[in-house]
Design a protein around this motif. Structure first.
Motif, PDB file in Angstrom:
ATOM      1  N   ALA A 238       0.953  -1.216  -0.108  1.00  0.00           N
ATOM      2  CA  ALA A 238       0.063   0.110  -0.100  1.00  0.00           C
ATOM      3  C   ALA A 238       0.944   1.153  -0.074  1.00  0.00           C
ATOM      4  O   ALA A 238       0.654   2.225  -0.584  1.00  0.00           O
ATOM      5  CB  ALA A 238      -0.768  -0.042   1.184  1.00  0.00           C
ATOM      6  N   PHE A 239       2.018   1.253   0.886  1.00  0.00           N
ATOM      7  CA  PHE A 239       2.828   2.469   0.722  1.00  0.00           C
ATOM      8  C   PHE A 239       3.540   2.611  -0.629  1.00  0.00           C
ATOM      9  O   PHE A 239       3.305   3.561  -0.914  1.00  0.00           O
ATOM     10  CB  PHE A 239       4.172   2.241   1.742  1.00  0.00           C
ATOM     11  N   ILE A 240       3.784   1.548  -1.358  1.00  0.00           N
ATOM     12  CA  ILE A 240       4.560   1.575  -2.518  1.00  0.00           C
ATOM     13  C   ILE A 240       3.449   2.236  -3.400  1.00  0.00           C
ATOM     14  O   ILE A 240       3.838   3.223  -4.344  1.00  0.00           O
ATOM     15  CB  ILE A 240       5.434   0.379  -3.039  1.00  0.00           C
TER      16      ILE A 240
ATOM     17  N   MET B 102      11.881  -1.656   1.951  1.00  0.00           N
ATOM     18  CA  MET B 102      12.666  -1.232   3.443  1.00  0.00           C
ATOM     19  C   MET B 102      12.127   0.112   3.963  1.00  0.00           C
ATOM     20  O   MET B 102      11.849   0.454   5.206  1.00  0.00           O
ATOM     21  CB  MET B 102      14.272  -1.255   3.138  1.00  0.00           C
ATOM     22  N   GLN B 103      12.097   1.117   2.904  1.00  0.00           N
ATOM     23  CA  GLN B 103      11.618   2.567   3.189  1.00  0.00           C
ATOM     24  C   GLN B 103      10.093   2.278   3.984  1.00  0.00           C
ATOM     25  O   GLN B 103       9.811   3.133   4.928  1.00  0.00           O
ATOM     26  CB  GLN B 103      11.315   3.432   1.998  1.00  0.00           C
ATOM     27  N   ALA B 104       9.196   1.498   3.238  1.00  0.00           N
ATOM     28  CA  ALA B 104       7.887   1.369   3.874  1.00  0.00           C
ATOM     29  C   ALA B 104       7.963   0.441   5.225  1.00  0.00           C
ATOM     30  O   ALA B 104       7.248   1.271   6.143  1.00  0.00           O
ATOM     31  CB  ALA B 104       7.447   0.436   2.888  1.00  0.00           C
ATOM     32  N   TYR B 105       8.783  -0.275   5.272  1.00  0.00           N
ATOM     33  CA  TYR B 105       8.650  -1.136   6.695  1.00  0.00           C
ATOM     34  C   TYR B 105       9.293  -0.373   7.609  1.00  0.00           C
ATOM     35  O   TYR B 105       8.834  -0.509   8.990  1.00  0.00           O
ATOM     36  CB  TYR B 105       9.371  -2.602   6.273  1.00  0.00           C
ATOM     37  N   TYR B 106      10.366   0.175   7.664  1.00  0.00           N
ATOM     38  CA  TYR B 106      11.346   0.849   8.681  1.00  0.00           C
ATOM     39  C   TYR B 106      11.012   2.037   9.034  1.00  0.00           C
ATOM     40  O   TYR B 106      11.572   2.719   9.811  1.00  0.00           O
ATOM     41  CB  TYR B 106      12.693   0.441   8.526  1.00  0.00           C
ATOM     42  N   GLY B 107      10.348   3.038   7.916  1.00  0.00           N
ATOM     43  CA  GLY B 107       9.957   4.253   7.897  1.00  0.00           C
ATOM     44  C   GLY B 107       9.126   4.718   9.008  1.00  0.00           C
ATOM     45  O   GLY B 107       8.451   3.899   9.588  1.00  0.00           O
TER      46      GLY B 107
ATOM     47  N   GLY C  16       3.479   6.970   5.701  1.00  0.00           N
ATOM     48  CA  GLY C  16       2.482   6.157   5.023  1.00  0.00           C
ATOM     49  C   GLY C  16       2.963   4.637   5.102  1.00  0.00           C
ATOM     50  O   GLY C  16       1.972   3.562   4.672  1.00  0.00           O
ATOM     51  N   GLY C  17       3.832   4.268   5.607  1.00  0.00           N
ATOM     52  CA  GLY C  17       4.285   2.703   5.719  1.00  0.00           C
ATOM     53  C   GLY C  17       4.443   2.552   7.495  1.00  0.00           C
ATOM     54  O   GLY C  17       3.972   3.319   8.160  1.00  0.00           O
TER      55      GLY C  17
ATOM     56  N   TYR D  87       3.643   1.280  14.170  1.00  0.00           N
ATOM     57  CA  TYR D  87       5.134   1.140  14.407  1.00  0.00           C
ATOM     58  C   TYR D  87       5.265  -0.210  14.653  1.00  0.00           C
ATOM     59  O   TYR D  87       6.257  -0.336  15.454  1.00  0.00           O
ATOM     60  CB  TYR D  87       5.422   1.985  15.800  1.00  0.00           C
ATOM     61  N   ALA D  88       5.116  -1.121  13.963  1.00  0.00           N
ATOM     62  CA  ALA D  88       5.453  -2.502  14.127  1.00  0.00           C
ATOM     63  C   ALA D  88       6.927  -2.734  13.905  1.00  0.00           C
ATOM     64  O   ALA D  88       7.430  -3.440  15.005  1.00  0.00           O
ATOM     65  CB  ALA D  88       4.742  -3.232  12.975  1.00  0.00           C
ATOM     66  N   SER D  89       7.623  -2.137  13.073  1.00  0.00           N
ATOM     67  CA  SER D  89       9.252  -2.390  13.010  1.00  0.00           C
ATOM     68  C   SER D  89       9.931  -1.516  14.232  1.00  0.00           C
ATOM     69  O   SER D  89      10.898  -2.216  14.615  1.00  0.00           O
ATOM     70  CB  SER D  89       9.716  -1.917  11.748  1.00  0.00           C
ATOM     71  N   TYR D  90       9.237  -0.666  14.820  1.00  0.00           N
ATOM     72  CA  TYR D  90       9.794   0.080  15.851  1.00  0.00           C
ATOM     73  C   TYR D  90       9.687  -0.686  16.936  1.00  0.00           C
ATOM     74  O   TYR D  90      10.750  -0.993  17.745  1.00  0.00           O
ATOM     75  CB  TYR D  90       9.202   1.401  16.277  1.00  0.00           C
ATOM     76  N   ARG D  91       8.709  -1.432  17.080  1.00  0.00           N
ATOM     77  CA  ARG D  91       8.214  -2.200  18.250  1.00  0.00           C
ATOM     78  C   ARG D  91       9.121  -3.541  18.254  1.00  0.00           C
ATOM     79  O   ARG D  91       9.953  -4.121  19.328  1.00  0.00           O
ATOM     80  CB  ARG D  91       6.776  -2.709  18.319  1.00  0.00           C
ATOM     81  N   MET D  92       9.345  -4.170  16.989  1.00  0.00           N
ATOM     82  CA  MET D  92      10.310  -5.241  16.783  1.00  0.00           C
ATOM     83  C   MET D  92      11.519  -5.010  17.178  1.00  0.00           C
ATOM     84  O   MET D  92      12.240  -5.805  17.775  1.00  0.00           O
ATOM     85  CB  MET D  92      10.146  -5.726  15.228  1.00  0.00           C
ATOM     86  N   MET D  93      12.050  -3.796  16.821  1.00  0.00           N
ATOM     87  CA  MET D  93      13.530  -3.240  17.221  1.00  0.00           C
ATOM     88  C   MET D  93      13.670  -2.902  18.657  1.00  0.00           C
ATOM     89  O   MET D  93      14.705  -2.593  19.129  1.00  0.00           O
ATOM     90  CB  MET D  93      14.140  -2.425  16.239  1.00  0.00           C
ATOM     91  N   GLY D  94      12.526  -2.617  19.455  1.00  0.00           N
ATOM     92  CA  GLY D  94      12.563  -2.246  20.757  1.00  0.00           C
ATOM     93  C   GLY D  94      12.894  -1.049  20.902  1.00  0.00           C
ATOM     94  O   GLY D  94      13.450  -0.435  21.708  1.00  0.00           O
ATOM     95  N   ILE D  95      12.708  -0.171  19.758  1.00  0.00           N
ATOM     96  CA  ILE D  95      12.749   1.418  20.166  1.00  0.00           C
ATOM     97  C   ILE D  95      11.767   2.275  19.992  1.00  0.00           C
ATOM     98  O   ILE D  95      10.548   1.842  19.405  1.00  0.00           O
ATOM     99  CB  ILE D  95      13.825   1.942  18.810  1.00  0.00           C
TER     100      ILE D  95
END
Length: 131
Positions: A17-19, A95-100, A105-106, A110-118
């Motif tokens: 969806a982001f792309i 990667m921009q979508a997943y980690y941005g 818009g991606g 905050y799924a990737s932030y939670r995954m990385m613990g930040i």
């Protein structure tokens, strides 16, 4: 490109969806490359496997993506190393979508932030950075 494991993968984390949204805005210049690459991928899948990419097994998908990443696909729409360039472009956008930041818009929730613990970085605005 970003599979699910204990955390959401690219599909669940809104990468497509982001792309898609970005192709109507800042990524507009990549529209032709996406069309060419998706057409070439469809042709390759139908020729090699007699099925579309989404119908391939995970192993078949991984094999095909590995061939793309290495530049090993040369037939059909993949001339002049386009498979490698297309793979790198899609991976970069994924990667921009997943980690941005979700504000772009991606990465909903905050799924990737939670995954990385930040924590989500605070936005302080122009000229208000903490040193």
């Amino acid at each position: 490109i970003i599979p699910s494991d204990g955390w959401p993968g690219g599909r669940e984390n809104g990468v497509v969806a982001f792309i898609d949204r970005q192709l109507d805005g800042p990524y507009r210049r990549f529209r032709g490359d996406y069309r060419r690459g998706l057409d070439a991928m469809t042709g390759t899948c139908l020729e090699k496997y007699r099925r579309r990419f989404e119908s391939l097994s995970a192993e078949e998908q991984t094999t095909l993506l590995g061939e793309m990443e290495s530049g090993g696909l040369q037939d059909g729409g993949w001339k002049e190393g386009f498979s490698k360039r297309f793979f790198e472009m899609v991976r970069s956008h994924a990667m921009q979508a997943y980690y941005g930041s979700p504000r772009h818009g991606g990465n909903p929730d905050y799924a990737s932030y939670r995954m990385m613990g930040i924590d989500y970085p605070p936005i302080l605005g122009q000229n208000r950075y903490r040193f």
